[in-house]
Design an enzyme around this catalytic site. Structure first.
Site, PDB file in Angstrom:
ATOM      1  N   ASP A 117       0.807  -1.223   0.000  1.00 56.54           N
ATOM      2  CA  ASP A 117       0.000   0.000   0.000  1.00 56.54           C
ATOM      3  C   ASP A 117       0.841   1.275   0.000  1.00 56.54           C
ATOM      4  O   ASP A 117       0.431   2.289  -0.565  1.00 56.54           O
ATOM      5  CB  ASP A 117      -1.042  -0.014   1.132  1.00 56.54           C
ATOM      6  N   THR A 134       2.703  -8.367  -2.037  1.00 55.49           N
ATOM      7  CA  THR A 134       3.106  -8.405  -0.625  1.00 55.49           C
ATOM      8  C   THR A 134       2.656  -9.732  -0.026  1.00 55.49           C
ATOM      9  O   THR A 134       1.594 -10.238  -0.394  1.00 55.49           O
ATOM     10  CB  THR A 134       2.498  -7.243   0.190  1.00 55.49           C
TER      11      THR A 134
HETATM   12  P1  ADP Z   1       4.904  -1.296   0.863  1.00 53.15           P
HETATM   13  O1  ADP Z   1       4.750  -0.804  -0.552  1.00 53.15           O
HETATM   14  O2  ADP Z   1       5.353  -2.726   0.929  1.00 53.15           O
HETATM   15  O3  ADP Z   1       3.682  -1.004   1.686  1.00 53.15           O
HETATM   16  P2  ADP Z   1       6.282   0.962   2.116  1.00 53.15           P
HETATM   17  O4  ADP Z   1       5.115   1.366   2.937  1.00 53.15           O
HETATM   18  O5  ADP Z   1       7.633   0.999   2.730  1.00 53.15           O
HETATM   19  O6  ADP Z   1       6.136  -0.518   1.516  1.00 53.15           O
HETATM   20  O7  ADP Z   1       6.297   1.895   0.817  1.00 53.15           O
HETATM   21  C1  ADP Z   1       7.261   1.714  -0.184  1.00 53.15           C
HETATM   22  C2  ADP Z   1       7.694   3.038  -0.737  1.00 53.15           C
HETATM   23  O8  ADP Z   1       6.572   3.709  -1.352  1.00 53.15           O
HETATM   24  C3  ADP Z   1       8.212   4.041   0.273  1.00 53.15           C
HETATM   25  O9  ADP Z   1       9.558   3.827   0.632  1.00 53.15           O
HETATM   26  C4  ADP Z   1       8.047   5.361  -0.488  1.00 53.15           C
HETATM   27  O10 ADP Z   1       9.092   5.516  -1.425  1.00 53.15           O
HETATM   28  C5  ADP Z   1       6.747   5.112  -1.257  1.00 53.15           C
HETATM   29  N1  ADP Z   1       5.618   5.725  -0.524  1.00 53.15           N
HETATM   30  C6  ADP Z   1       5.052   5.298   0.637  1.00 53.15           C
HETATM   31  N2  ADP Z   1       4.078   6.153   1.051  1.00 53.15           N
HETATM   32  C7  ADP Z   1       4.053   7.155   0.142  1.00 53.15           C
HETATM   33  C8  ADP Z   1       3.280   8.365   0.022  1.00 53.15           C
HETATM   34  N3  ADP Z   1       2.340   8.697   0.917  1.00 53.15           N
HETATM   35  N4  ADP Z   1       3.515   9.167  -1.042  1.00 53.15           N
HETATM   36  C9  ADP Z   1       4.459   8.840  -1.950  1.00 53.15           C
HETATM   37  N5  ADP Z   1       5.219   7.731  -1.883  1.00 53.15           N
HETATM   38  C10 ADP Z   1       5.031   6.896  -0.864  1.00 53.15           C
END
Ligand code: ADP
Length: 319
Positions: free
Chosen positions: A103, A125
């Site tokens: 997400d 995931t």
């Molecule tokens: P996942 O995609 O597995 O949920 P993360 O929550 O770490 O993993 O998100 C992965 C990457 O997506 C983050 O390191 C960031 O680069 C990007 N990301 C997360 N939240 C946002 C946001 N609100 N706006 C823009 N990019 C985001």
């Protein structure tokens, strides 16, 4: 649409490679050029972008991890970081992007879409916690890894007549714990979506001992608390000897199951179709074995629902 990009972001999951392969091959099948962006949004900002050919994705369908690698990129959460990303995409002549991740990665895709750049989210995931799809890529493989571990722990638990607490991943979702617990015959499954009753858990343990049960398996989702904390709670209430097993990152690795490879292939290919149809800002998913897609903003606004009937069933089967 002439050129598309693909990246994997956030926590990796088995089957991401099968999804990348599907995006590349489906794109080339439709005469598109496909570019791989390395290390998620970090590579996007830094311009670590390379053209992928049919052969670039050969021999990866069965491999865990992601050949494009993944990263967490805090800079991409800022408007400046997102602007840099758009500039890199434009510089490389890329007109659409497929983002495979969780997400957080979807939020990045949403931000790009709001800046006028068409993106499609593909759910990758092991946590199965993405709204707008019943299953995420990697969940089935992780589930089978957990079941394999439970089966092995059960052997030793039985020999020593022990109670084992097995801590499984899933972040705030209990899917992995619930499915693994049900498939692995756990006596107790503790998930974040439902409150647990310690008296009832201890009663079940004691009843098992009375009827000469040789072992007990308790599966605890990491979103509730750690296995060690849960063990302390049990031992505060009774003097049953417990052992804790934290499965950890083993759950993220391994060759993807057939189910994950097929799901990844279908979702990856569908993402490319949507870009070709000129539909950006969508998230693809699977419901009742049919491919679906939602507005990515709408998808993020929903909440993933765990199947509470399965939780009820697990209790009925572990009396
Ligand atoms: P996942 O995609 O597995 O949920 P993360 O929550 O770490 O993993 O998100 C992965 C990457 O997506 C983050 O390191 C960031 O680069 C990007 N990301 C997360 N939240 C946002 C946001 N609100 N706006 C823009 N990019 C985001």
């Amino acid at each position: 649409m002439k050129r598309i990009g693909v990246l994997t972001s956030g926590g990796d999951a088995p089957g991401m490679n099968a999804a990348i392969r599907a995006v590349v091959r489906k794109g080339i099948f439709h005469n598109l050029e496909v570019f791989g962006i390395y290390q998620g949004y970090t590579g996007l900002i830094n311009g670590h972008i390379e053209k992928l050919e049919l052969g670039s994705v050969g021999d990866i369908v069965h491999r865990g991890g992601t050949i494009l690698r993944s990263a967490r990129c805090p800079e991409f959460k800022t408007p400046e970081g997102q602007q840099k990303g758009v500039e890199q995409l434009r510089k490389h002549g890329i007109d659409g992007l497929v983002v495979i991740g969780g997400d957080g990665s979807y939020r990045g895709a949403k931000a790009l879409t709001e800046l006028g750049f068409p993106c499609i989210g593909v759910p990758g995931t092991i946590d199965n916690d993405i709204p707008g799809t019943e299953f995420t890529i990697g969940f089935d493989t992780a589930l089978n890894t957990v079941i394999d571990a439970i089966d092995k722990i059960r052997d030793t638990a039985s020999s020593h007549e022990r109670t084992f607490i097995i801590e499984v991943m899933g972040r705030d979702a209990g899917d992995l714990a619930l499915w693994a617990g049900l498939a692995g015959g756990a006596e107790t499954i503790v998930i974040p979506e439902e409150p647990f009753n310690m008296d009832e858990i201890i009663e079940r343990l004691k009843n098992g001992q009375k009827r000469d049960k040789k072992h007990s398996i308790i599966v605890v989702a990491e979103g509730v608390m750690s296995g060690t904390e849960f063990a302390k709670l049990i031992q505060k209430e009774c003097d049953i000897e417990v052992r804790v097993s934290v499965l950890g990152h083993i759950q993220r690795g391994g060759s993807p199951t057939a189910t994950d490879r097929v799901l990844a292939s279908r979702l990856g290919a569908r993402a490319v179709e949507l870009l070709i149809e000129g539909k950006g800002g969508r998230a693809v998913g699977i419901e009742k074995n049919q491919l679906v897609d939602y507005d990515i903003i709408e998808a993020l606004g929903r909440k993933h629902q765990l199947d509470l009937n399965m939780y009820k069933l697990s209790k009925e089967l572990s009396i």
